[in-house]
Design a protein around this motif. Structure first.
Motif, PDB file in Angstrom:
ATOM      1  N   SER A   6       0.917  -1.289  -0.004  1.00 33.29           N
ATOM      2  CA  SER A   6      -0.026   0.020  -0.158  1.00 33.29           C
ATOM      3  C   SER A   6       0.899   1.188  -0.205  1.00 33.29           C
ATOM      4  O   SER A   6       0.425   2.209  -0.521  1.00 33.29           O
ATOM      5  N   TYR A   7       2.012   1.143   0.734  1.00 31.88           N
ATOM      6  CA  TYR A   7       2.909   2.445   0.704  1.00 31.88           C
ATOM      7  C   TYR A   7       3.367   2.519  -0.753  1.00 31.88           C
ATOM      8  O   TYR A   7       3.618   3.680  -1.177  1.00 31.88           O
ATOM      9  N   HIS A   8       3.770   1.476  -1.557  1.00 32.50           N
ATOM     10  CA  HIS A   8       4.464   1.488  -2.594  1.00 32.50           C
ATOM     11  C   HIS A   8       3.308   2.114  -3.808  1.00 32.50           C
ATOM     12  O   HIS A   8       3.778   2.806  -4.648  1.00 32.50           O
ATOM     13  N   ALA A   9       2.036   1.563  -3.486  1.00 27.69           N
ATOM     14  CA  ALA A   9       1.003   2.345  -4.282  1.00 27.69           C
ATOM     15  C   ALA A   9       1.028   3.801  -4.130  1.00 27.69           C
ATOM     16  O   ALA A   9       0.805   4.598  -5.275  1.00 27.69           O
ATOM     17  N   PHE A  10       1.013   4.073  -2.987  1.00 30.04           N
ATOM     18  CA  PHE A  10       0.806   5.418  -2.600  1.00 30.04           C
ATOM     19  C   PHE A  10       1.926   6.430  -3.005  1.00 30.04           C
ATOM     20  O   PHE A  10       1.842   7.217  -3.559  1.00 30.04           O
ATOM     21  N   LEU A  15       4.192  10.176  -7.046  1.00 30.70           N
ATOM     22  CA  LEU A  15       5.242  10.513  -7.966  1.00 30.70           C
ATOM     23  C   LEU A  15       4.846  11.018  -9.270  1.00 30.70           C
ATOM     24  O   LEU A  15       5.701  11.152 -10.317  1.00 30.70           O
ATOM     25  N   GLN A  16       3.467  10.691  -9.516  1.00 30.09           N
ATOM     26  CA  GLN A  16       3.109  10.961 -11.032  1.00 30.09           C
ATOM     27  C   GLN A  16       2.970  12.520 -11.231  1.00 30.09           C
ATOM     28  O   GLN A  16       3.141  12.788 -12.279  1.00 30.09           O
ATOM     29  N   ASP A  17       3.063  13.314  -9.836  1.00 25.56           N
ATOM     30  CA  ASP A  17       3.424  14.752  -9.881  1.00 25.56           C
ATOM     31  C   ASP A  17       4.724  15.108 -10.148  1.00 25.56           C
ATOM     32  O   ASP A  17       5.626  14.626  -9.521  1.00 25.56           O
ATOM     33  N   PRO A  18       5.119  15.672 -11.491  1.00 32.02           N
ATOM     34  CA  PRO A  18       6.714  15.986 -11.639  1.00 32.02           C
ATOM     35  C   PRO A  18       7.246  16.671 -10.783  1.00 32.02           C
ATOM     36  O   PRO A  18       8.467  16.489 -10.434  1.00 32.02           O
ATOM     37  N   LEU A  39      16.633   2.544  -6.687  1.00 29.91           N
ATOM     38  CA  LEU A  39      15.345   2.208  -6.262  1.00 29.91           C
ATOM     39  C   LEU A  39      14.413   3.453  -6.675  1.00 29.91           C
ATOM     40  O   LEU A  39      13.300   3.357  -7.215  1.00 29.91           O
ATOM     41  N   ALA A  40      14.820   4.636  -6.249  1.00 30.41           N
ATOM     42  CA  ALA A  40      14.191   5.929  -6.400  1.00 30.41           C
ATOM     43  C   ALA A  40      14.136   6.152  -8.104  1.00 30.41           C
ATOM     44  O   ALA A  40      12.846   6.453  -8.215  1.00 30.41           O
ATOM     45  N   LEU A  41      14.638   6.002  -8.775  1.00 31.65           N
ATOM     46  CA  LEU A  41      14.814   5.935 -10.264  1.00 31.65           C
ATOM     47  C   LEU A  41      13.635   5.055 -10.835  1.00 31.65           C
ATOM     48  O   LEU A  41      12.898   5.314 -11.574  1.00 31.65           O
ATOM     49  N   LYS A  42      13.694   3.706 -10.327  1.00 33.33           N
ATOM     50  CA  LYS A  42      12.839   2.577 -10.507  1.00 33.33           C
ATOM     51  C   LYS A  42      11.409   3.245 -10.416  1.00 33.33           C
ATOM     52  O   LYS A  42      10.229   3.055 -11.115  1.00 33.33           O
ATOM     53  N   GLU A  46       8.456   3.914 -13.025  1.00 35.05           N
ATOM     54  CA  GLU A  46       7.175   3.237 -12.948  1.00 35.05           C
ATOM     55  C   GLU A  46       5.910   4.175 -12.853  1.00 35.05           C
ATOM     56  O   GLU A  46       4.835   4.038 -13.506  1.00 35.05           O
ATOM     57  N   ALA A  47       6.053   5.360 -11.935  1.00 35.53           N
ATOM     58  CA  ALA A  47       5.211   6.234 -11.802  1.00 35.53           C
ATOM     59  C   ALA A  47       4.899   7.182 -13.002  1.00 35.53           C
ATOM     60  O   ALA A  47       3.833   7.471 -13.478  1.00 35.53           O
ATOM     61  N   ARG A  48       5.983   7.682 -13.550  1.00 33.20           N
ATOM     62  CA  ARG A  48       5.674   8.675 -14.922  1.00 33.20           C
ATOM     63  C   ARG A  48       5.575   7.840 -16.088  1.00 33.20           C
ATOM     64  O   ARG A  48       4.952   8.609 -17.024  1.00 33.20           O
TER      65      ARG A  48
END
Length: 95
Positions: A6-10, A15-18, A39-42, A46-48
């Motif tokens: 659930s945290y990952h989904a959140f 992170l869809q917000d630029p 991991l942050a890049l991944k 994934e989000a963008r």
């Protein structure tokens, strides 16, 4: 459902917000830990990726696959990935 999912989904959703994605990457880059950066890049990719029309899908997919495998893309691949995600890499003097 495990908390991490659930945290990952959140996280991916936020992170869809630029601006949030840029701040997140900036913070992780400051930390300097290569595993955290990968991991942050991944996470940002994934989000963008779902929001971005990837003009060079083959190169982007190659870079993302490296991140998925736990490897770090080279600098030029990283710049290309960030460009496709509508982000950029910059350098600043340490204060």
């Amino acid at each position: 459902m495990p908390t991490t999912k659930s945290y990952h989904a959140f996280l991916v959703s936020s992170l869809q917000d630029p601006e949030k994605a840029a701040a997140y990457l900036d913070s992780v880059l400051e930390d300097g830990d290569p595993q955290h950066i990968r991991l942050a890049l991944k996470n940002v990719a994934e989000a963008r990726a779902s929001l971005t029309e990837l003009s060079n899908a083959v190169k982007w997919r190659e870079c993302y696959e490296l991140l998925e495998q736990g490897e770090m893309p080279n600098l030029l691949m990283l710049v290309d990935l960030l460009n496709e995600l509508n982000l950029r890499l910059s350098i600043a003097q340490k204060t």
